[in-house]
Design an enzyme around this catalytic site. Sequence first.
Site, short mmCIF file in Angstrom:
data_model
loop_
_atom_site.label_atom_id
_atom_site.label_comp_id
_atom_site.label_asym_id
_atom_site.label_seq_id
_atom_site.Cartn_x
_atom_site.Cartn_y
_atom_site.Cartn_z
N SER A 213 22.03 -2.40 -32.37
CA SER A 213 21.46 -1.44 -31.42
C SER A 213 21.82 -0.02 -31.83
CB SER A 213 21.95 -1.76 -30.00
OG SER A 213 21.21 -1.04 -29.06
N ASN A 214 21.71 0.91 -30.92
CA ASN A 214 22.06 2.31 -31.21
C ASN A 214 22.59 2.95 -29.93
OD1 ASN A 214 19.78 3.60 -29.70
ND2 ASN A 214 18.64 2.31 -31.12
N PRO A 215 23.18 4.14 -30.01
CA PRO A 215 23.85 4.70 -28.81
C PRO A 215 22.94 5.40 -27.80
CG PRO A 215 24.62 5.75 -30.85
CD PRO A 215 23.39 4.99 -31.19
N SER A 216 21.63 5.21 -27.88
CA SER A 216 20.75 5.90 -26.93
C SER A 216 21.13 5.52 -25.49
CB SER A 216 19.30 5.50 -27.21
OG SER A 216 18.49 5.89 -26.12
N ALA A 279 14.61 4.76 -28.45
CA ALA A 279 15.20 4.70 -29.78
C ALA A 279 14.98 3.28 -30.29
CB ALA A 279 16.68 5.05 -29.72
#
Length: 399
Positions: A213-216, A279
């Site tokens: 995943s990503n930090p959005s 994102a």
Amino acid sequence: MLSGKRIILGVTGGIAAYKAAFLLREFQKSGAEVRVCMTPSATRFVGTETFSSLSRYEVAVDVFNDENSGNSWTKHIHWGEWADLFVIAPCTANTLSKIVHGQSDNMLTSTVLAARCPILICPTMDGEMYESPAVTENLKQALRVGYYVLEPESGYLASGLEATGRLPEPEVILKKSVEIIQRHRIKGPLTGKKVVVTAGPTREFLDPVRFISNPSSGKMGIAMAEAARALGGDVILLHGPVTVSIPSRLQTRSFLSADDLFEQIQDYAAADVVIMAAAVSDFKPSEKHGQKVKKERAERTIQLEQNPDILAWLGKRKKKGQVLIGFAMETEGLKENALSKLHKKNLDWICANSLSESDSGFESDRNTVHLFGRETEETFNGPKEQIAGEILRRVFADD
Ligand code: CTP
């Protein structure tokens, strides 16, 4: 007529309570989402199960919910914030009196006080009661303070007498409700336009307990959805697992993976405006294990395959007059990369931010956004809620 609108149907204790079930159906057939709130005495006339089955939502009778702990007693506030219209049909003389005097002794009257939407009262009672000085005065007061009132009709009443006091037919209440919603429509450049906004990260699962995943946080996307709503748009927010709360007045659907989002957005591909702030992960694991992979047996290398580029897919199918707004997060070559995405994905606008700028980025409350159009470039800096409004006002300045 009421597509995407949210209605609270308040039912009080009169014989016409059974007609509220037909009214609920009329609202639903017109595209509205309906929640039902009943006074305790209304449940003597119709069971809560009738309304919960029809509305597919819990029926609220009590402010306090003994089964749940925490802040479940604040439900009236959340319902009040959620609704576009509150219709009380039938409304007894007793509830009318409580409403105009600001009482809040049950879920229905408390929600009336909490609601910020228009409220339509459909008084229903026996003729003698309807003509009594107290009810006459209360109805005048209701109109004075801004409630809408739909006069009852004449005919045979439950008492066997013929007089004024019958609940109007569902179609009549529906017509009045549509008129009220149209009158209260926020007027702005997006009025009458369907807007789809995506927000937050995607999760690409390797097995049931691990994902890429990503930090959005979803903050910027949610701010864009709120801003579009404030400009009159009929907004649907598609969101991933965001870390901030979403105002309940927004209509939402949730997704997890890029594939999920891709499938869902196809329902809205014809929207007038698409704002793609999510994102989206460019890659997903080639294999997703059904069971947790034990570390002894885990491969040290993860094979990836590419996710669909959702925005590029939308860009290829862009219909005439549709506005596509993309986002770009860059660490270098901001302008060059943003413009290349704008052209490659057939966008009208792109909001680019750079991770290297202070006051910017994934989890921050503030942001610096460089907005690129086909021929324009502008920079916005400030709290995400503020610049979301500024960006959309700029984009739709000529509409
Ligand atoms: N986007 C998308 N589908 C993807 C990846 C991105 O719809 N699979 C959208 C994002 O929501 C964003 C825009 O495309 O609005 C640009 O996303 P970004 O990740 O910055 O760019 P990419 O096109 O993925 O290119 P790169 O990662 O190489 O910078």
